[in-house]
Design a protein around this motif. Structure first.
Motif, PDB file in Angstrom:
ATOM      1  N   GLU A 115     -65.823  15.658 124.152  1.00  0.00           N
ATOM      2  CA  GLU A 115     -65.055  16.633 123.361  1.00  0.00           C
ATOM      3  C   GLU A 115     -63.646  16.110 123.073  1.00  0.00           C
ATOM      4  OE1 GLU A 115     -66.681  17.449 126.248  1.00  0.00           O
ATOM      5  OE2 GLU A 115     -68.392  18.408 125.292  1.00  0.00           O
ATOM      6  N   GLN A 116     -63.017  15.496 124.059  1.00  0.00           N
ATOM      7  CA  GLN A 116     -61.688  14.934 123.858  1.00  0.00           C
ATOM      8  C   GLN A 116     -61.733  13.822 122.809  1.00  0.00           C
ATOM      9  OE1 GLN A 116     -60.019  12.694 127.142  1.00  0.00           O
ATOM     10  NE2 GLN A 116     -57.920  13.210 126.523  1.00  0.00           N
ATOM     11  N   ALA A 117     -62.771  13.008 122.850  1.00  0.00           N
ATOM     12  CA  ALA A 117     -62.912  11.935 121.858  1.00  0.00           C
ATOM     13  C   ALA A 117     -63.021  12.513 120.450  1.00  0.00           C
ATOM     14  CB  ALA A 117     -64.133  11.076 122.184  1.00  0.00           C
ATOM     15  N   TRP A 118     -63.780  13.593 120.300  1.00  0.00           N
ATOM     16  CA  TRP A 118     -63.893  14.224 118.981  1.00  0.00           C
ATOM     17  C   TRP A 118     -62.566  14.817 118.518  1.00  0.00           C
ATOM     18  CZ3 TRP A 118     -67.298  12.977 115.662  1.00  0.00           C
ATOM     19  CH2 TRP A 118     -68.588  12.612 116.043  1.00  0.00           C
ATOM     20  N   ARG A 119     -61.797  15.412 119.448  1.00  0.00           N
ATOM     21  CA  ARG A 119     -60.464  15.941 119.085  1.00  0.00           C
ATOM     22  C   ARG A 119     -59.556  14.819 118.593  1.00  0.00           C
ATOM     23  NH1 ARG A 119     -60.874  18.923 123.934  1.00  0.00           N
ATOM     24  NH2 ARG A 119     -59.408  17.490 124.914  1.00  0.00           N
ATOM     25  N   ILE A 120     -59.583  13.687 119.270  1.00  0.00           N
ATOM     26  CA  ILE A 120     -58.752  12.546 118.866  1.00  0.00           C
ATOM     27  C   ILE A 120     -59.175  12.059 117.487  1.00  0.00           C
ATOM     28  CG2 ILE A 120     -58.165  10.148 119.383  1.00  0.00           C
ATOM     29  CD1 ILE A 120     -58.437  10.936 122.387  1.00  0.00           C
ATOM     30  N   GLU A 121     -60.489  11.967 117.263  1.00  0.00           N
ATOM     31  CA  GLU A 121     -60.981  11.528 115.957  1.00  0.00           C
ATOM     32  C   GLU A 121     -60.528  12.473 114.850  1.00  0.00           C
ATOM     33  OE1 GLU A 121     -62.459   8.742 115.026  1.00  0.00           O
ATOM     34  OE2 GLU A 121     -62.429   8.000 117.087  1.00  0.00           O
ATOM     35  N   ARG A 122     -60.585  13.792 115.107  1.00  0.00           N
ATOM     36  CA  ARG A 122     -60.129  14.763 114.098  1.00  0.00           C
ATOM     37  C   ARG A 122     -58.636  14.611 113.824  1.00  0.00           C
ATOM     38  NH1 ARG A 122     -63.920  18.109 116.711  1.00  0.00           N
ATOM     39  NH2 ARG A 122     -62.339  18.993 118.077  1.00  0.00           N
ATOM     40  N   ARG A 123     -57.834  14.432 114.882  1.00  0.00           N
ATOM     41  CA  ARG A 123     -56.382  14.247 114.685  1.00  0.00           C
ATOM     42  C   ARG A 123     -56.103  12.998 113.864  1.00  0.00           C
ATOM     43  NH1 ARG A 123     -55.408  15.702 120.452  1.00  0.00           N
ATOM     44  NH2 ARG A 123     -55.316  13.476 120.859  1.00  0.00           N
ATOM     45  N   LYS A 124     -56.790  11.905 114.186  1.00  0.00           N
ATOM     46  CA  LYS A 124     -56.569  10.663 113.447  1.00  0.00           C
ATOM     47  C   LYS A 124     -56.960  10.823 111.977  1.00  0.00           C
ATOM     48  CE  LYS A 124     -57.766   6.784 115.369  1.00  0.00           C
ATOM     49  NZ  LYS A 124     -58.463   5.733 116.117  1.00  0.00           N
ATOM     50  N   LYS A 125     -58.049  11.561 111.723  1.00  0.00           N
ATOM     51  CA  LYS A 125     -58.488  11.791 110.343  1.00  0.00           C
ATOM     52  C   LYS A 125     -57.463  12.641 109.595  1.00  0.00           C
ATOM     53  CE  LYS A 125     -62.263  13.575 107.582  1.00  0.00           C
ATOM     54  NZ  LYS A 125     -63.489  14.332 107.548  1.00  0.00           N
ATOM     55  N   GLU A 126     -56.940  13.693 110.255  1.00  0.00           N
ATOM     56  CA  GLU A 126     -55.934  14.548 109.623  1.00  0.00           C
ATOM     57  C   GLU A 126     -54.678  13.768 109.287  1.00  0.00           C
ATOM     58  OE1 GLU A 126     -55.378  17.706 112.392  1.00  0.00           O
ATOM     59  OE2 GLU A 126     -57.317  18.623 111.950  1.00  0.00           O
ATOM     60  N   VAL A 127     -54.244  12.901 110.186  1.00  0.00           N
ATOM     61  CA  VAL A 127     -53.050  12.095 109.942  1.00  0.00           C
ATOM     62  C   VAL A 127     -53.279  11.141 108.779  1.00  0.00           C
ATOM     63  CG1 VAL A 127     -51.602  10.268 110.912  1.00  0.00           C
ATOM     64  CG2 VAL A 127     -52.137  12.280 112.268  1.00  0.00           C
TER      65      VAL A 127
END
Length: 95
Positions: free
Chosen positions: A74-86
């Protein structure tokens, strides 16, 4: 037969983690990004608690590009979403 060790999920840079987030380091130890970060902040460095959860825990400055792994999927998916948003904010589609 080769034995492998599961360190965590994904391969990230330390800079991809937010203050207060836990991570696995390349050597297999746990670390926690310090919250709050010291001010003024050292250039290209992030303060973390290394060997988190042990009697040897200590604060150190690590380079922001240090290899780090997410603790949970779940943490990995949160990081991926943040990186995509940035990346979407920094390079909006002009079409």
């Amino acid at each position: 037969m080769a034995l492998t060790q599961h360190l965590g999920y994904g391969r990230y840079h330390l800079a991809d983690f937010l203050p207060g987030e836990m991570l696995a380091r390349a050597n297999g130890s746990l670390a926690l990004v310090c919250d709050p970060q010291p001010h003024p902040q050292k250039a290209d460095r992030i303060q973390v608690w290394v060997d988190h959860g042990t009697s040897n825990a200590r604060r150190e400055f690590l380079h922001q590009s240090a290899l780090a792994y997410a603790i949970t999927e779940e943490q990995a998916w949160r990081i991926e979403r943040r990186k995509k948003e940035v990346s979407e904010v920094s390079s909006p589609d002009d079409s």
